[in-house]
Design a protein around this motif. Structure first.
Motif, PDB file in Angstrom:
ATOM      1  N   ARG A  73       4.649   1.213  -0.493  1.00  0.00           N
ATOM      2  CA  ARG A  73       5.021   1.143  -1.907  1.00  0.00           C
ATOM      3  C   ARG A  73       6.540   1.174  -2.035  1.00  0.00           C
ATOM      4  NH1 ARG A  73       0.387   2.315  -4.887  1.00  0.00           N
ATOM      5  NH2 ARG A  73      -1.284   3.248  -3.660  1.00  0.00           N
ATOM      6  N   ARG A  74       7.023   0.792  -3.177  1.00  0.00           N
ATOM      7  CA  ARG A  74       8.465   0.780  -3.440  1.00  0.00           C
ATOM      8  C   ARG A  74       9.106   2.118  -3.050  1.00  0.00           C
ATOM      9  NH1 ARG A  74      12.616  -1.482  -6.228  1.00  0.00           N
ATOM     10  NH2 ARG A  74      11.586  -3.288  -7.060  1.00  0.00           N
ATOM     11  N   ARG A  75       8.446   3.234  -3.362  1.00  0.00           N
ATOM     12  CA  ARG A  75       9.014   4.561  -3.082  1.00  0.00           C
ATOM     13  C   ARG A  75       9.106   4.850  -1.580  1.00  0.00           C
ATOM     14  NH1 ARG A  75       3.798   6.132  -5.030  1.00  0.00           N
ATOM     15  NH2 ARG A  75       2.556   7.069  -3.359  1.00  0.00           N
ATOM     16  N   HIS A  76       8.410   4.070  -0.760  1.00  0.00           N
ATOM     17  CA  HIS A  76       8.446   4.267   0.687  1.00  0.00           C
ATOM     18  C   HIS A  76       9.629   3.561   1.354  1.00  0.00           C
ATOM     19  CE1 HIS A  76       3.871   4.817   0.189  1.00  0.00           C
ATOM     20  NE2 HIS A  76       4.449   6.006   0.227  1.00  0.00           N
TER      21      HIS A  76
ATOM     22  N   HIS B  80      -2.545  11.205  10.352  1.00  0.00           N
ATOM     23  CA  HIS B  80      -2.512  12.125   9.206  1.00  0.00           C
ATOM     24  C   HIS B  80      -1.123  12.709   8.981  1.00  0.00           C
ATOM     25  CE1 HIS B  80      -6.805  11.706   8.902  1.00  0.00           C
ATOM     26  NE2 HIS B  80      -6.909  12.053  10.158  1.00  0.00           N
ATOM     27  N   GLN B  81      -0.124  12.055   9.544  1.00  0.00           N
ATOM     28  CA  GLN B  81       1.241  12.540   9.378  1.00  0.00           C
ATOM     29  C   GLN B  81       2.120  11.426   8.853  1.00  0.00           C
ATOM     30  OE1 GLN B  81       2.663  14.260  12.977  1.00  0.00           O
ATOM     31  NE2 GLN B  81       1.093  15.830  13.021  1.00  0.00           N
ATOM     32  N   ARG B  82       2.984  11.798   7.989  1.00  0.00           N
ATOM     33  CA  ARG B  82       3.987  10.889   7.450  1.00  0.00           C
ATOM     34  C   ARG B  82       5.046  10.694   8.533  1.00  0.00           C
ATOM     35  NH1 ARG B  82       8.851  12.316   5.014  1.00  0.00           N
ATOM     36  NH2 ARG B  82       9.332  11.117   3.165  1.00  0.00           N
ATOM     37  N   ARG B  83       5.596   9.482   8.644  1.00  0.00           N
ATOM     38  CA  ARG B  83       6.665   9.248   9.620  1.00  0.00           C
ATOM     39  C   ARG B  83       7.676   8.278   9.044  1.00  0.00           C
ATOM     40  NH1 ARG B  83       2.687   5.823  11.300  1.00  0.00           N
ATOM     41  NH2 ARG B  83       3.302   3.799  12.121  1.00  0.00           N
ATOM     42  N   GLU B  84       8.869   8.339   9.593  1.00  0.00           N
ATOM     43  CA  GLU B  84       9.953   7.450   9.176  1.00  0.00           C
ATOM     44  C   GLU B  84      10.184   6.435  10.282  1.00  0.00           C
ATOM     45  OE1 GLU B  84      13.295   9.977   8.474  1.00  0.00           O
ATOM     46  OE2 GLU B  84      12.326  10.991   6.795  1.00  0.00           O
TER      47      GLU B  84
ATOM     48  N   ARG C   7      15.443   2.788   6.247  1.00  0.00           N
ATOM     49  CA  ARG C   7      14.156   3.193   6.821  1.00  0.00           C
ATOM     50  C   ARG C   7      12.996   3.019   5.845  1.00  0.00           C
ATOM     51  NH1 ARG C   7      16.223   9.248   6.833  1.00  0.00           N
ATOM     52  NH2 ARG C   7      15.893   9.700   4.644  1.00  0.00           N
ATOM     53  N   LEU C   8      11.812   3.025   6.442  1.00  0.00           N
ATOM     54  CA  LEU C   8      10.547   3.032   5.707  1.00  0.00           C
ATOM     55  C   LEU C   8       9.874   4.372   5.962  1.00  0.00           C
ATOM     56  CD1 LEU C   8       8.746  -0.331   6.611  1.00  0.00           C
ATOM     57  CD2 LEU C   8       9.753   0.287   4.422  1.00  0.00           C
ATOM     58  N   ILE C   9       9.143   4.827   4.977  1.00  0.00           N
ATOM     59  CA  ILE C   9       8.327   6.023   5.140  1.00  0.00           C
ATOM     60  C   ILE C   9       6.873   5.561   5.205  1.00  0.00           C
ATOM     61  CG2 ILE C   9       7.656   8.248   4.148  1.00  0.00           C
ATOM     62  CD1 ILE C   9      10.671   7.966   4.821  1.00  0.00           C
ATOM     63  N   VAL C  10       6.202   5.854   6.297  1.00  0.00           N
ATOM     64  CA  VAL C  10       4.783   5.525   6.422  1.00  0.00           C
ATOM     65  C   VAL C  10       4.024   6.783   6.023  1.00  0.00           C
ATOM     66  CG1 VAL C  10       2.926   4.824   7.975  1.00  0.00           C
ATOM     67  CG2 VAL C  10       5.224   3.866   8.252  1.00  0.00           C
ATOM     68  N   ALA C  11       3.411   6.736   4.852  1.00  0.00           N
ATOM     69  CA  ALA C  11       2.734   7.911   4.315  1.00  0.00           C
ATOM     70  C   ALA C  11       1.286   7.635   3.936  1.00  0.00           C
ATOM     71  CB  ALA C  11       3.486   8.422   3.081  1.00  0.00           C
ATOM     72  N   GLU C  12       0.922   6.354   3.887  1.00  0.00           N
ATOM     73  CA  GLU C  12      -0.426   5.972   3.481  1.00  0.00           C
ATOM     74  C   GLU C  12      -0.918   4.827   4.357  1.00  0.00           C
ATOM     75  OE1 GLU C  12      -1.363   5.972  -1.030  1.00  0.00           O
ATOM     76  OE2 GLU C  12       0.699   5.226  -0.846  1.00  0.00           O
TER      77      GLU C  12
END
Length: 186
Positions: free
Chosen positions: A8-11, A40-44, A18-23
């Motif tokens: 998503r835009r917020r990622h 099950h963990q968020r990563r950058e 960087r990108l945030i992989v949260a979903e």
């Protein structure tokens, strides 16, 4: 692909590169289900400049809503894997003159490149694996020609010492007798 389809835009943090992989997005019985990634963990993930540039341009065409998906189908809704594969990925593979390339092949290529240049642990983290054995078992592959590079490296190392094979062997043996440090071989 589920992680990419769920971005998503917020990622996207362009200023930090960087990108945030949260979903992750899965398709169950034809319906989209958003959940956490497999780990099950968020990563950058740090991005190269050319990707940041392309994302900057892409974000300019998206709604300003922070929940807006980065990649959608023609209707503006989440992508369905099979449709994306048929309409976008497979046609790009054909246009490139390639055969039998899958999205998984690209992931394995990336994992191999990262593991070869930066270590399996770095590749595992980048791919979201909690255990590097998953990376080596399913993704990273041995790179042809590395054995020759190793042999050439030994020759180069020998040449940097004083040309004497005996001196090099003695130096390495003497270094082995020392207490290991962070900078000396074990």
């Amino acid at each position: 692909m589920g992680e990419a389809f769920a971005l998503r835009r917020r990622h996207v943090e362009l200023e930090q590169g960087r990108l945030i992989v949260a979903e992750s997005l899965a398709e169950i019985a034809g319906k989209h289900v958003f959940d956490t990634p497999k780990s099950h963990q968020r990563r950058e993930i740090t991005l190269p400049g050319f990707v940041i540039s392309a994302l900057r341009s892409h974000l300019g065409r998206l709604p300003q809503d922070s929940d807006a998906l980065l990649f959608t189908g023609r209707t503006g809704k989440a992508l369905h894997y099979n449709a994306w594969r048929r309409w976008h990925f497979d046609s790009a593979v054909d246009a490139a003159g390639l055969k039998d390339v899958t999205p998984h092949d690209l992931r394995a290529t990336h994992a191999t490149w990262v593991a070869d240049r930066h270590s399996v642990m770095v590749a595992a983290r980048r791919l979201g694996h909690s255990n590097a054995s998953v990376t080596t078992r399913h993704y990273a592959r041995a790179v042809e020609g590395r054995d020759r590079e190793i042999a050439d490296g030994f020759d180069a190392e020998r040449g940097t010492r004083d040309g004497s094979e005996d001196r090099v062997a003695r130096m390495w043996h003497e270094e082995d007798d020392k207490e290991p440090t962070a900078l000396s071989p074990l």
